[in-house]
Design an enzyme around this catalytic site. Structure first.
Site, mmCIF file in Angstrom:
data_model
loop_
_atom_site.group_PDB
_atom_site.id
_atom_site.type_symbol
_atom_site.label_atom_id
_atom_site.label_comp_id
_atom_site.label_asym_id
_atom_site.label_seq_id
_atom_site.Cartn_x
_atom_site.Cartn_y
_atom_site.Cartn_z
ATOM 1 N N ILE A 111 0.856 -1.187 0.000
ATOM 2 C CA ILE A 111 0.000 0.000 0.000
ATOM 3 C C ILE A 111 0.888 1.233 0.000
ATOM 4 N N THR A 123 2.279 7.013 1.856
ATOM 5 C CA THR A 123 3.253 8.001 2.335
ATOM 6 C C THR A 123 4.211 8.452 1.236
ATOM 7 N N PHE A 142 8.904 4.600 2.346
ATOM 8 C CA PHE A 142 8.612 3.752 3.516
ATOM 9 C C PHE A 142 7.585 2.668 3.188
ATOM 10 N N GLU A 156 -6.603 -1.748 9.602
ATOM 11 C CA GLU A 156 -5.141 -1.669 9.669
ATOM 12 C C GLU A 156 -4.693 -1.424 11.118
ATOM 13 N N GLN A 202 13.839 -7.750 44.200
ATOM 14 C CA GLN A 202 12.477 -7.219 44.264
ATOM 15 C C GLN A 202 12.190 -6.139 43.225
HETATM 16 C C1 FAD Z 1 9.108 0.857 8.631
HETATM 17 C C2 FAD Z 1 8.010 1.686 8.048
HETATM 18 C C3 FAD Z 1 7.050 1.093 7.255
HETATM 19 C C4 FAD Z 1 6.033 1.856 6.677
HETATM 20 N N1 FAD Z 1 5.135 1.263 5.817
HETATM 21 C C5 FAD Z 1 4.280 2.048 5.109
HETATM 22 C C6 FAD Z 1 3.484 1.496 4.086
HETATM 23 O O1 FAD Z 1 3.510 0.278 3.840
HETATM 24 N N2 FAD Z 1 2.704 2.330 3.375
HETATM 25 C C7 FAD Z 1 2.646 3.660 3.611
HETATM 26 O O2 FAD Z 1 1.920 4.356 2.921
HETATM 27 N N3 FAD Z 1 3.373 4.222 4.599
HETATM 28 C C8 FAD Z 1 4.206 3.430 5.333
HETATM 29 N N4 FAD Z 1 4.978 4.003 6.320
HETATM 30 C C9 FAD Z 1 4.920 5.436 6.540
HETATM 31 C C10 FAD Z 1 4.269 5.877 7.849
HETATM 32 O O3 FAD Z 1 2.906 5.668 7.818
HETATM 33 C C11 FAD Z 1 4.666 7.331 8.101
HETATM 34 O O4 FAD Z 1 6.032 7.343 8.426
HETATM 35 C C12 FAD Z 1 3.887 7.984 9.211
HETATM 36 O O5 FAD Z 1 2.576 8.148 8.827
HETATM 37 C C13 FAD Z 1 4.469 9.337 9.612
HETATM 38 O O6 FAD Z 1 4.674 10.144 8.496
HETATM 39 P P1 FAD Z 1 6.063 10.888 8.309
HETATM 40 O O7 FAD Z 1 7.133 9.905 8.471
HETATM 41 O O8 FAD Z 1 6.013 11.660 7.043
HETATM 42 O O9 FAD Z 1 6.131 11.885 9.523
HETATM 43 P P2 FAD Z 1 5.608 13.380 9.548
HETATM 44 O O10 FAD Z 1 4.240 13.402 9.024
HETATM 45 O O11 FAD Z 1 6.625 14.241 8.948
HETATM 46 O O12 FAD Z 1 5.557 13.647 11.124
HETATM 47 C C14 FAD Z 1 6.702 14.030 11.872
HETATM 48 C C15 FAD Z 1 6.274 14.136 13.325
HETATM 49 O O13 FAD Z 1 5.264 15.126 13.455
HETATM 50 C C16 FAD Z 1 4.155 14.607 14.095
HETATM 51 N N5 FAD Z 1 2.929 15.244 13.639
HETATM 52 C C17 FAD Z 1 2.464 15.287 12.391
HETATM 53 N N6 FAD Z 1 1.299 15.941 12.366
HETATM 54 C C18 FAD Z 1 1.013 16.315 13.627
HETATM 55 C C19 FAD Z 1 -0.038 17.027 14.244
HETATM 56 N N7 FAD Z 1 -1.067 17.471 13.559
HETATM 57 N N8 FAD Z 1 0.016 17.222 15.573
HETATM 58 C C20 FAD Z 1 1.045 16.773 16.286
HETATM 59 N N9 FAD Z 1 2.070 16.093 15.758
HETATM 60 C C21 FAD Z 1 2.060 15.879 14.431
HETATM 61 C C22 FAD Z 1 4.201 13.137 13.796
HETATM 62 O O14 FAD Z 1 3.471 12.385 14.740
HETATM 63 C C23 FAD Z 1 5.675 12.866 13.868
HETATM 64 O O15 FAD Z 1 6.038 12.705 15.211
HETATM 65 C C24 FAD Z 1 5.970 3.229 6.936
HETATM 66 C C25 FAD Z 1 6.901 3.819 7.785
HETATM 67 C C26 FAD Z 1 7.920 3.069 8.323
HETATM 68 C C27 FAD Z 1 8.926 3.739 9.187
HETATM 69 C C1 FAD Z 2 -8.724 5.372 54.461
HETATM 70 C C2 FAD Z 2 -8.312 3.985 54.826
HETATM 71 C C3 FAD Z 2 -9.271 3.025 55.040
HETATM 72 C C4 FAD Z 2 -8.894 1.735 55.409
HETATM 73 N N1 FAD Z 2 -9.853 0.791 55.692
HETATM 74 C C5 FAD Z 2 -9.479 -0.378 56.258
HETATM 75 C C6 FAD Z 2 -10.456 -1.278 56.738
HETATM 76 O O1 FAD Z 2 -11.657 -1.060 56.627
HETATM 77 N N2 FAD Z 2 -10.035 -2.412 57.342
HETATM 78 C C7 FAD Z 2 -8.723 -2.701 57.477
HETATM 79 O O2 FAD Z 2 -8.405 -3.737 58.040
HETATM 80 N N3 FAD Z 2 -7.755 -1.875 57.006
HETATM 81 C C8 FAD Z 2 -8.107 -0.716 56.419
HETATM 82 N N4 FAD Z 2 -7.133 0.151 55.969
HETATM 83 C C9 FAD Z 2 -5.737 -0.181 56.168
HETATM 84 C C10 FAD Z 2 -4.950 -0.502 54.888
HETATM 85 O O3 FAD Z 2 -5.330 -1.752 54.384
HETATM 86 C C11 FAD Z 2 -3.454 -0.428 55.221
HETATM 87 O O4 FAD Z 2 -3.148 0.925 55.408
HETATM 88 C C12 FAD Z 2 -2.569 -0.992 54.157
HETATM 89 O O5 FAD Z 2 -2.717 -2.366 54.094
HETATM 90 C C13 FAD Z 2 -1.090 -0.657 54.393
HETATM 91 O O6 FAD Z 2 -0.708 -0.982 55.690
HETATM 92 P P1 FAD Z 2 0.091 0.075 56.570
HETATM 93 O O7 FAD Z 2 -0.635 1.330 56.494
HETATM 94 O O8 FAD Z 2 0.358 -0.502 57.867
HETATM 95 O O9 FAD Z 2 1.448 0.237 55.770
HETATM 96 P P2 FAD Z 2 2.786 -0.583 56.008
HETATM 97 O O10 FAD Z 2 2.444 -2.002 56.006
HETATM 98 O O11 FAD Z 2 3.495 0.000 57.136
HETATM 99 O O12 FAD Z 2 3.560 -0.252 54.664
HETATM 100 C C14 FAD Z 2 4.345 0.932 54.490
HETATM 101 C C15 FAD Z 2 4.899 0.942 53.089
HETATM 102 O O13 FAD Z 2 5.735 -0.204 52.900
HETATM 103 C C16 FAD Z 2 5.327 -0.931 51.795
HETATM 104 N N5 FAD Z 2 5.602 -2.345 51.958
HETATM 105 C C17 FAD Z 2 5.144 -3.147 52.938
HETATM 106 N N6 FAD Z 2 5.591 -4.381 52.741
HETATM 107 C C18 FAD Z 2 6.359 -4.381 51.626
HETATM 108 C C19 FAD Z 2 7.096 -5.348 50.895
HETATM 109 N N7 FAD Z 2 7.145 -6.612 51.278
HETATM 110 N N8 FAD Z 2 7.753 -4.961 49.792
HETATM 111 C C20 FAD Z 2 7.718 -3.696 49.380
HETATM 112 N N9 FAD Z 2 7.035 -2.738 50.029
HETATM 113 C C21 FAD Z 2 6.360 -3.072 51.117
HETATM 114 C C22 FAD Z 2 3.866 -0.625 51.661
HETATM 115 O O14 FAD Z 2 3.406 -0.862 50.371
HETATM 116 C C23 FAD Z 2 3.815 0.827 52.027
HETATM 117 O O15 FAD Z 2 4.195 1.584 50.916
HETATM 118 C C24 FAD Z 2 -7.521 1.406 55.550
HETATM 119 C C25 FAD Z 2 -6.560 2.381 55.279
HETATM 120 C C26 FAD Z 2 -6.927 3.654 54.939
HETATM 121 C C27 FAD Z 2 -5.877 4.680 54.713
#
Ligand code: FAD
Ligand code: FAD
Ligand code: FAD
Ligand code: FAD
Lengths: 381, 381, 381, 381
Positions: free
Chosen positions: A125, A128, A158, A244, A281
């Site tokens: 297609i 562009t 393209f 598309e 973690q």
């Molecule tokens: C690997 C590849 C395969 C492709 N295959 C096809 C294909 O099979 N057939 C085909 O027809 N085309 C194909 N394309 C073309 C593709 O659809 C165009 O590249 C795309 O539509 C963007 O047009 P442009 O590259 O001319 O960018 P431009 O239109 O020059 O845009 C430049 C930047 O300005 C932004 N921009 C443009 N207008 C606005 C606006 N009004 N507001 C805010 N930002 C704007 C764009 O988002 C972009 O970030 C392909 C492109 C690539 C890279």
């Molecule tokens: C408006 C409100 C209503 C509530 N209603 C109820 C209710 O009806 N009944 C009820 O039982 N409870 C209720 N809660 C309690 C709520 O479930 C607890 O606040 C929540 O589980 C977090 O426990 P904590 O406040 O003791 O935080 P803590 O356990 O002290 O955690 C502190 C921070 O450490 C993070 N953290 C803890 N453990 C880990 C981990 N292993 N790894 C990574 N990060 C960790 C937590 O995500 C948090 O960001 C309510 C709380 C609020 C604010």
């Protein structure tokens, strides 16, 4: 949380998709990366197993399953192997098919779809252009009417599958005066006079997909290759962007989820200071956050899949699921790289490539900014 | 995206819940805020409309709907009015009910549940102690066996409904040597000798809920008030935490979604530099992000509601939905305050109180850190 | 990292400022919170020790130290006690003083400054109006020329010290046709006919500061009370915003740093699961991040202090240090609340109030959005 | 905000460093990228201009400027061209020099330092092993005492300059029983029997630097090549990590600042929807945030440079400046990619490579997690 949108049929289909991936894709990954493209054999094998014609009616060689979940399953399985391959196939069976099926004339469908389904004809297609992708309506490639067809001039860039595509759905300006209302779609075929491909673009990631510039110098495109209505190309495109984008979202999250799973395995094995690095973690909580984020996103994507399947997915909801999934995918992959330490920076590690691959999903298919613009506008802002 | 988990019955029930809120809660908000507690009348009215006995069998005065979606709908409607009121009611009908219904003897059920359902008897849960809430198994309140009952000594803190509760499900250590395996639950009733309430705690937010310390000084609790099995209190609590957490999640996102909707209205009206402040692209994109985040989260919460309804929601999935929804709620509300400018800092604006109210959701019901610990452990990290 | 901008004189001055805080402020905090304002005695004591006249020439009762580091030291010490008190004093000695000193006529200076320095005359600045604070140039309060003075009509809101101020630097529109170029500053004095204060606003935090609406109904302000040039009020304000903003930044980070230090003590003492809660790696890393963020920000604020002292701080750099410090302050305090668990939600804990207090710093003195607008514009965007 | 730590001498030195970069590095970048290493000529030219001997006394060919600001200036100028080149040179003149200068015997200094300064002898540091980098004390490479020297066995990985280094400062276990107290440093020289290099590692970024595995198979290292005291290698390394980390920080922020400046130019030129993409408020604010973040970080880095210069930089403060600058660098570059749209994903754009280059800074020189561990421990957590 368990996903609930799939039934037995989808599971069976998934097994088949996975089997395809393991057989046709995984063993060829090195080759694809080397050659910066998927080879034809993989396309043909996908075609043979029916993955390319999911949206195509049976009379033209497809299976017309009429259930978007199957599209999603195939996208997911390919994405687990490579986000890049998923994008190449996706542009074909998921994005292009609706153009050909919905807009194609009977003659066009008979001409193209059987080979489209078999994988002999690869689609792309072309929207562009070098001068801009976001502002689609400003495209500069022109198509001038002539006897029996149109003369195209301009370039695209393209373009996914652009290096090999046999048929490129190409948007061109047919009426300069009418802005978005003067754009038409053309099926430009490989071999047409004046049509040329640039080199494969050297990308940050997605190395295994062929992305190219395309050049049109007085390319004659016959009337029979006009897709849909003249001057309605913009609307034709807008109407198909939802699919598309939901397709992109499906891949984004499947890809991230897969690499995350592999990363979890890694941090269980890798030791530092006498304990698995995943058991510190800070890392444990980080992984807990990533897993949650992935699942939350999957829930939304799944809703979108079902909504799209039921024709309820609005363009705006598609925009939401696209940008969000791309954002989350990138956050997850960045953290996965970090969890791998120095190995995360080595291309031979899947996570390294995955991270590079993912970066584009915030940019393409409508950048995340454009998605937010659509959403904001829809809210009346 | 449209929510899909509710049917006509739920919609009808929602209308009734909303009607209750509009009639019984909204007009009394100022009073609740002033008195730092909900008054009895509101409880009785809720009871009369059947909201307090959703999880209680009909024979004891409840409706035993057996569909968690109804619990969710009530929580959502109350949360739209006040996150704080939702927590007070939630501790009662959503968190306490399962203790009484599942663990209560026939005699206990007959004794308490009818008044529990009518709102005459308000319940509370007393787990947390001044020395710690996260490490529940380390609680210090003791219950020593005596003739016909137990002698309780110790204290609880942060107890929601603690200022008025007629019955407090109280965890106490019955076997000091056995850690988590030496904890038993007692139904401590108002008026028991030696049982006293501290002042209403002065909280950052949730002003309209009565949160108190509770003191036990040689409180005699008769054997008939032991809830469940002796020494199995810890397990009894663990088994019911999933419902508490999904319930919290339901409120979290309903609350945030409501205030976000009100904020969108605000930024459409409020003008600066001659245009609505919501129309500045930065704000527009911000709102687009918030709306997306809210919807994504809702999708996940909805999945959790259904999973819980079908008894498929694991403790770990409940932990995920609890921390994530709390995080998103707080992010949304912080942005909503900002979008209100100086007015967001004035308590008479709902957004200001909502922001203060929301802060606790990352702390209570198991802090977000404890949730991540559970999830990480479940992943084998 | 060690701060390097202070010398012995500053250290000695800090000791004196701390002594003042311990003697005059700390013991009265409950009273201030109760009465929602600082009492006069505290002002007078600050005056006596010379803290209010740092920017005022000696001939008018000040010390004119001519070294902004002293202003910063006083702000820091007060902020450690209460961000709110720091804002009240700051509006007076740090923000208002330059108006009176630079713009005042000889007569005005003799009239006001001695009592300004002694704390007998408390100052406020009235820019914001109910209809908007960000778009200062759009203010609606009018001043119409009349014989020997001006007639003011309109209102102001969110005015710090507004409940008690003896002199309010009030911006009013003197030429409706000229936008920003038609604004003039007036010294409105307590007791002027038609000048009234609204009730003390009920704020999310900063309870101990009196913030009020002000009403002007045909207030006659004599020509002798015009501050600076007629119609140049907007420029007068713009020129003094850098000091207001660097002053805000100084308080922001001092406040956050202090509460963070107290939180570190807390998490070393507080135990869960048999170990200090600060020793769980997630919390340990979180605290490490907060400490880093605080120090990084302090380095920048210190640069700004020195730059401002040397008259090198541009309005744009002041905007940077203002928004960044406010953002970091809020991030730090949110984490500090979390680390306190349930106690972090109780107003009797300093961290709880600090969290509420901090929220406004992203909004006032030019919201963070307005700061980004200024910075972006300066970059040519 | 203006930087204030440099004087005229530093400015002159910067000009010379910049001239070197423009002449020796910029024109060869394509070659370096192709060959995945810097060529010798560039080293020699750097040596000739005196950049490699900044920390080396004059008697051994250095300039011994004794002012860390010069080290910083050179790092900054090279980083503007390439973060990767900066790391290669940095490992040599900034990280290795102190080992050789402080720990070297007179004989060693005469043997190595002149060629070290001229660029004929390139240095590397070999700490990390395949089994782990974070837990340095657990390294497994052994050195057994033998006549006149030691026999080394084991391997190192991820060694910057490893592909070409003439001298590798290699940590090996000399006393298996004594953990961190049984590690010694050896100067392993190119050509020693049994010493081999693996292929150049294929990295996510930093393509132009040669990073290799090193293998030691019964390598005889003569006593004359022991660096510092036997069994005190761990302490020798710890004492020099502060300089490595502040040096990393200097590069991190210089690199990010440079690419950000280029991005600002890009978004001023690039248009969409008829206006520069940088003028959309969302992007404008984003850039404003990035510029602020960069400046804030620079202030802290500058403080660290001065502190290190004055021997006041603690290991813990070095940890702070390292992780923070790496984090900010990555945030800035990710945003810069986004602002480039599709071009940001193309390797020919500097921003694309910069983004890939930057990713490693959160991992190497002690991962950001290890930094937080150090800081947390220092706080008594
Ligand atoms: C690997 C590849 C395969 C492709 N295959 C096809 C294909 O099979 N057939 C085909 O027809 N085309 C194909 N394309 C073309 C593709 O659809 C165009 O590249 C795309 O539509 C963007 O047009 P442009 O590259 O001319 O960018 P431009 O239109 O020059 O845009 C430049 C930047 O300005 C932004 N921009 C443009 N207008 C606005 C606006 N009004 N507001 C805010 N930002 C704007 C764009 O988002 C972009 O970030 C392909 C492109 C690539 C890279
Ligand atoms: C408006 C409100 C209503 C509530 N209603 C109820 C209710 O009806 N009944 C009820 O039982 N409870 C209720 N809660 C309690 C709520 O479930 C607890 O606040 C929540 O589980 C977090 O426990 P904590 O406040 O003791 O935080 P803590 O356990 O002290 O955690 C502190 C921070 O450490 C993070 N953290 C803890 N453990 C880990 C981990 N292993 N790894 C990574 N990060 C960790 C937590 O995500 C948090 O960001 C309510 C709380 C609020 C604010
Ligand atoms: C406790 C407190 C004390 C105060 N003390 C004083 C005082 O002593 N004297 C005084 O004069 N004022 C004072 N203020 C007022 C304060 O300066 C204003 O509240 C502030 O400038 C914002 O104005 P506003 O509240 O009208 O918000 P609005 O201007 O209505 O802004 C609403 C939202 O829109 C955003 N916005 C506005 N314009 C743009 C834009 N162009 N692009 C993007 N976003 C935009 C804002 O950032 C904000 O998020 C105080 C406020 C408080 C809360
Ligand atoms: C391009 C490049 C160049 C390099 N150059 C050199 C060089 O010149 N010389 C040299 O000796 N080394 C070099 N290194 C190695 C680098 O220093 C290590 O990669 C780094 O120290 C991490 O070690 P690791 O890769 O073994 O990760 P691991 O130690 O396996 O760590 C894996 C993950 O666990 C985390 N982790 C480890 N311990 C803890 C803990 N206690 N708490 C929480 N999390 C923890 C880490 O942060 C990381 O995220 C280089 C690396 C790269 C990628």
């Amino acid at each position: 949380m368990e996903r609930i949108i799939f039934n037995e049929d989808h599971h069976a289909f998934r097994a088949s998709a996975k089997e395809y991936c393991d057989r046709s894709l995984v063993p060829r990954m090195e080759q694809f990366l080397e050659e910066k493209t998927i080879d034809r054999a993989a396309w043909l094998e996908a075609g043979k197993q029916g993955f390319l014609g999911l949206d195509v009616p049976e009379e033209y060689g497809g299976s017309s399953v009429g259930d978007y979940r199957f599209n999603a399953v195939f996208a997911e399985e390919v994405s687990k192997v490579s986000a890049s391959l998923s994008s190449c196939f996706g542009i074909h069976y998921d994005c292009s098919a609706p153009y050909l099926v919905d807009l194609g004339t009977e003659e066009q469908k008979q001409r193209w779809l059987p080979r489209f389904c078999s994988g002999e004809l690869v689609a792309a297609i072309g929207m562009t252009e070098p001068s801009g992708g976001s502002d689609l309506a400003a495209l500069k490639t022109t198509a001038k009417k002539t006897d029996g067809g149109w003369i195209l001039n301009g370039s695209k860039t393209f373009i996914t599958n652009g290096d090999m595509a046999d048929l490129t759905i190409t948007a061109a300006r047919t009426d300069p005066a009418k802005g978005a209302k003067g754009i038409t779609l053309f099926a430009v075929e490989a071999g047409m006079d004046g049509f040329a491909r640039g080199r494969k673009l050297d990308k940050v990631g997605q190395t295994e997909s062929g992305t190219s510039e395309l050049f049109f110098e007085d390319v004659f495109v016959p009337d029979e290759n006009v897709l849909g209505e003249v001057d309605r190309g913009f609307i034709h495109m807008m109407e198909r962007l939802a699919q598309e984008r939901v397709g992109a979202a499906v891949s984004n999250i499947a890809h991230a989820t897969q690499i995350l799973a592999e990363t979890i395995e890694y941090v269980k094995q890798r030791k530092a200071f006498g304990q698995p690095v995943g058991s510190f973690q800070y890392n444990k909580f980080l992984v807990a956050e990533l897993v949650t984020k992935a699942e939350v996103t999957q829930a939304y994507v799944d809703n979108a899949i079902v909504a799209h399947d039921e024709d309820r997915l609005s363009a705006v909801d598609a925009a939401k699921v696209k940008w969000w999934s791309a954002q989350v995918q990138n956050e997850i992959l960045d953290a996965c790289v970090q969890l791998h330490g120095g190995y995360g920076y080595m291309n031979e590690y899947r996570v390294a490539r995955a991270w590079r691959d993912a970066r584009v999903t915030k940019i393409w298919a409508g950048s995340n900014e454009i998605m937010k613009e659509l959403i904001g506008r829809d809210l009346g802002l």
